[in-house]
Structures are given as C-alpha cells and as structure tokens.
Motif scaffolding. Structure first.
Motif, PDB file in Angstrom:
ATOM      1  N   PRO A   1      10.663  33.313 -22.402  1.00  0.00           N
ATOM      2  CA  PRO A   1      10.548  34.421 -23.358  1.00  0.00           C
ATOM      3  C   PRO A   1      11.886  35.003 -23.816  1.00  0.00           C
ATOM      4  N   PHE A   2      12.859  35.121 -22.920  1.00  0.00           N
ATOM      5  CA  PHE A   2      14.130  35.735 -23.367  1.00  0.00           C
ATOM      6  C   PHE A   2      14.860  34.843 -24.370  1.00  0.00           C
ATOM      7  N   VAL A   3      14.697  33.527 -24.227  1.00  0.00           N
ATOM      8  CA  VAL A   3      15.293  32.597 -25.191  1.00  0.00           C
ATOM      9  C   VAL A   3      14.543  32.700 -26.523  1.00  0.00           C
ATOM     10  N   GLN A   4      13.229  32.711 -26.432  1.00  0.00           N
ATOM     11  CA  GLN A   4      12.406  32.783 -27.639  1.00  0.00           C
ATOM     12  C   GLN A   4      12.627  34.086 -28.409  1.00  0.00           C
ATOM     13  N   ASP A   5      12.758  35.215 -27.677  1.00  0.00           N
ATOM     14  CA  ASP A   5      13.004  36.504 -28.337  1.00  0.00           C
ATOM     15  C   ASP A   5      14.293  36.455 -29.151  1.00  0.00           C
ATOM     16  N   VAL A   6      15.326  35.866 -28.531  1.00  0.00           N
ATOM     17  CA  VAL A   6      16.620  35.779 -29.212  1.00  0.00           C
ATOM     18  C   VAL A   6      16.520  34.859 -30.430  1.00  0.00           C
ATOM     19  N   LEU A   7      15.873  33.706 -30.247  1.00  0.00           N
ATOM     20  CA  LEU A   7      15.754  32.749 -31.357  1.00  0.00           C
ATOM     21  C   LEU A   7      14.988  33.346 -32.528  1.00  0.00           C
ATOM     22  N   GLU A   8      13.911  34.024 -32.198  1.00  0.00           N
ATOM     23  CA  GLU A   8      13.075  34.621 -33.245  1.00  0.00           C
ATOM     24  C   GLU A   8      13.892  35.601 -34.084  1.00  0.00           C
ATOM     25  N   LYS A   9      14.686  36.419 -33.393  1.00  0.00           N
ATOM     26  CA  LYS A   9      15.509  37.414 -34.090  1.00  0.00           C
ATOM     27  C   LYS A   9      16.565  36.725 -34.958  1.00  0.00           C
ATOM     28  N   LEU A  10      17.212  35.689 -34.391  1.00  0.00           N
ATOM     29  CA  LEU A  10      18.263  34.996 -35.157  1.00  0.00           C
ATOM     30  C   LEU A  10      17.670  34.313 -36.390  1.00  0.00           C
ATOM     31  N   HIS A  11      16.474  33.747 -36.238  1.00  0.00           N
ATOM     32  CA  HIS A  11      15.795  33.141 -37.398  1.00  0.00           C
ATOM     33  C   HIS A  11      15.516  34.191 -38.465  1.00  0.00           C
ATOM     34  N   GLU A  12      15.024  35.336 -38.007  1.00  0.00           N
ATOM     35  CA  GLU A  12      14.708  36.442 -38.916  1.00  0.00           C
ATOM     36  C   GLU A  12      15.963  36.865 -39.695  1.00  0.00           C
ATOM     37  N   MET A  13      17.130  36.744 -39.052  1.00  0.00           N
ATOM     38  CA  MET A  13      18.396  37.121 -39.695  1.00  0.00           C
ATOM     39  C   MET A  13      18.918  36.007 -40.601  1.00  0.00           C
ATOM     40  N   GLY A  14      18.207  34.867 -40.611  1.00  0.00           N
ATOM     41  CA  GLY A  14      18.613  33.774 -41.498  1.00  0.00           C
ATOM     42  C   GLY A  14      19.470  32.715 -40.829  1.00  0.00           C
ATOM     43  N   TYR A  15      19.612  32.777 -39.508  1.00  0.00           N
ATOM     44  CA  TYR A  15      20.399  31.764 -38.795  1.00  0.00           C
ATOM     45  C   TYR A  15      19.491  30.665 -38.257  1.00  0.00           C
TER      46      TYR A  15
END
Ligand SMILES: [Zn+2]
Length: 394
Positions: A317-331
């Motif tokens: 989950p901690f990896v997924q939370d970070v990835l989700e946020k970075l995707h949302e930011m366009g990365y």
C-alpha cells in the motif's frame, strides 16, 4: 507546488551545499547549510546526534505516520581537480546543469528534500497528519547503513524515502553487500629453509581455488549473489627472506533478500573446516570485515561490513499510495531496484522499516569527473517529494 521563485531557492540551496566540501567524516559544513536553511524558513527543530547526522523535523497538526527522508551529506573525494572542466566545488551552472562533486550523489536530493518539506508545510499551513523528518547522514560512502542506525533509533520512522539517484523513478529494493575476510595462519621461517615453516600464502592459494567453486545464491528479481576476490595481502610485507606467516584475502559478496550473517558465512566456514580436517597444517578463518571511521564530532563509528539487501512488493500500500499520487501529478515513474548499496540496507534490510527510493539524476553520474545534475531533475524531484508527503501524510 514548485514556482519559479521556489526553483531558484532550491537551486541556491543546492549550490551552497556543493560549495561546502564534505568528504566522509567532514560533513559539518553541509550540516550548517541544512540548519541555516531550516531556520531561515522559520523551523527550529534540528537534532544533531553524536555522529554528526543532522535531523530536521516538522510536526503536523494531526497525529499520523513519521516519514523520514534520508540523504547522505558526504561525497567521495575529487582525486584530480585538473581533470574537471568546472570547479568541482564551484556549483557552476552551464546549459541547465549544475556541476560539482555531490550534485548527483547526493546533495541535489538532500537539498530537494529540505526544500520540499518546507514548501509542503507552508502550502498546507502545517495542517497534515504525522511528522516529516529530513536527515543529512554522515559516512555513507564507505559505510552505508551504519550512521543510519542512530537515525532510525531517534526518529522511529514508519516509512523511509531514500534519495539516491533514480531519474525520479521509484526504487523498491537493492542488493546488499558484505566484505568477507579470509585469513590463513602459517609459521614463519627463513626462506632458505622453508621446510621449517608453514607458508600462509600457499595455504591461501588452495583456499581461494576452493572458494571459486562455491556458487552463491541468486534471486529472480535481484540477480546473482556474487562472491568476488578483491584483494590479497601477506605478512610480513615486503617479505625479504622470510616464509610469510599470515595471509588475508577480501571478498565482495552481494547480498540478496533474506540472507543473514550466518547463512552467508556458513558455506565458506564449512569449506575451511573440511580443508583443515584434511590438512592439519592449514589454519584458516573467515569473518566479516570491520570498519572504523572517525566522525567530524570526534566520535568513532564502527561496524561489521554487512549491509543486507531488501525488496518490497510493488503492491504494498505505501508504494501504491505514492505511485497513485505521482500519476495524478502527471509523472510516469518506473518501478525497479537500485543497482548499488544505499542506507536502505539498514532501514529496510536490518530494521524492517518500509522504504522506497526516489532521487534526481542518473546513478552513473555518481563518483564521476564532471559530475553534474540537470536543474530540471532537481526541480522535478522536489515536486515529487511534495507528492510523496501528500500521499503519506494525508
Ligand atoms: Zn550516494
């Protein structure tokens, strides 16, 4: 959010850190820059421990996890400054790149962590759940993970973010490493009458041949365990007219997840025991090298050179939370592992603390002549770190 003025502040901070030369054991000037930046932005909580690690802290208004951002303050030395096209401590900016020792490894990341923490806290008016720590760590270059022990003891983090270069991709593991010392003990004699002694080098030659037949384990994701001879030394040296009574060989062993001190040493120890049983004149021993370094505080830092590997599942989950946020930011970060050893060895490998890596720049720029960082990477990673804070401290 990174606007132009924030980008300039971050670039300036990184430049000051580059000008503050900080070879391992001499990191005090970088610690001073960290403190100055923190205080200039109105934050007061700074802890410098006995080794000289500098830990900056911001407390959120609500309870939540403790997130630790880890960046080492030390750099490898500049061996020949005349080979550099730019002053290695000048922080010159040419065509969007800042040049200098430590730009990629890893003062860029450390300055971005500090700046991101300050910007994040200001943007939300400290209204976040948990605690942000940014640690400038001493003695990482030869001794990864040892000074970090004192930091995790003090911070007790729930998640650690390592800032080693990853081109802003997300790293979820690394091979560890160990330095194994094999010793043989002989009996000295005049080399005119060698039969009166036992030559420790002959013993070592046989041991080395046998060790080459061992196959270290491998891992489907992390690759091979590697067991490679890196040096050999006999004593007395030079050995004029004397049968050497002592020989020492060092091996570099790359560690996979789950390997322990015992499991790594056992095949070598078993081999030595078998050889000694067959030949009573052979006396041999295997152990881990012990490192001992002086800190700028005057304290000695010491430990066995055994730095475990670690690997998390991308579904954590901690990896997924970070990835989700970075995707949302366009990365669009890739998820991979580091190819080298980092302080994650301690946090994840030893202490079992959830750890991921994200850092600016390319890892192959570390330790090079004309080391540089692209300013676009520096600014991007500071944005990503703010994203990580949003993802984990909501
Ligand atoms: Zn590094």
């Amino acid at each position: 959010m990174m606007d132009e003025s924030r980008k300039e502040q971050l670039t300036a901070l990184c430049g000051k850190m580059i000008k503050a030369q900080s070879y391992s054991g001499h990191e005090n000037l970088v610690a001073e820059e960290m403190k100055t930046f923190w205080e200039a932005n109105g934050f007061r909580d700074i802890h410098v421990d006995r080794y000289g690690n500098c830990i900056c802290h911001i407390k959120g208004s609500r309870p939540g996890p403790r997130i630790l951002f880890d960046g080492h303050m030390d750099t490898v030395p500049v061996t020949d400054a005349s080979k550099w096209e730019h002053d290695p401590f000048g922080a010159e900016i040419v065509d969007g790149r800042m040049y200098g020792r430590g730009t990629s490894d890893m003062k860029g990341a450390l300055s971005a962590m500090l700046a991101a923490a300050v910007f994040f806290a200001k943007d939300c008016g400290n209204d976040f759940a948990g605690d942000i720590y940014v640690a400038g760590v001493v003695h990482e270059e030869c001794f990864e993970g040892v000074a970090a022990r004192a930091i995790s003891e003090y911070v007790k983090p729930d998640v650690v973010v390592i800032g080693e270069a990853s081109l802003c991709n997300v790293k979820i593991g690394q091979r560890g490493r160990a330095e194994i010392v094999v010793e043989t003990f002989g009996v000295p004699a005049h080399s005119a009458n060698p039969e009166k002694g036992v030559n420790a080098v002959y013993g070592m030659c046989r041991v080395i041949e046998e060790i080459r037949k061992l196959t270290p384990p491998s891992h489907p994701v992390m690759g091979k365990g590697i067991l490679e001879l890196t040096d050999i030394k006999s004593s007395p040296y030079p050995g004029a007219s004397v049968v050497p009574e002592y020989c020492r060989a060092t091996y570099d062993r790359r560690l996979l997840v789950g390997e322990t001190k015992e499991s790594v040493l056992k095949p070598i120890q078993d081999l030595l025991d078998r050889m000694m049983a067959e030949d009573p004149a052979l006396k041999a021993k295997a152990s881990f090298a012990v490192g001992k370094e002086l800190c700028y505080t005057g304290e000695t830092i010491e430990g066995e050179r055994f730095f475990p590997g670690w690997l998390y599942d991308r579904e954590e989950p901690f990896v997924q939370d970070v990835l989700e946020k970075l995707h949302e930011m366009g990365y669009e970060p890739e998820i991979t592992q580091y190819n080298f050893c980092t302080n994650g060895s301690h946090y994840a490998g030893e202490a079992g603390i959830r750890t991921l890596g994200i850092g600016p720049s390319r890892e192959n720029l570390a330790h090079t002549v004309n080391e540089y960082i692209e300013l676009s990477e520096l600014h991007k990673v500071a944005d990503c770190y703010q994203g990580v804070m949003e993802a984990l401290l909501k």
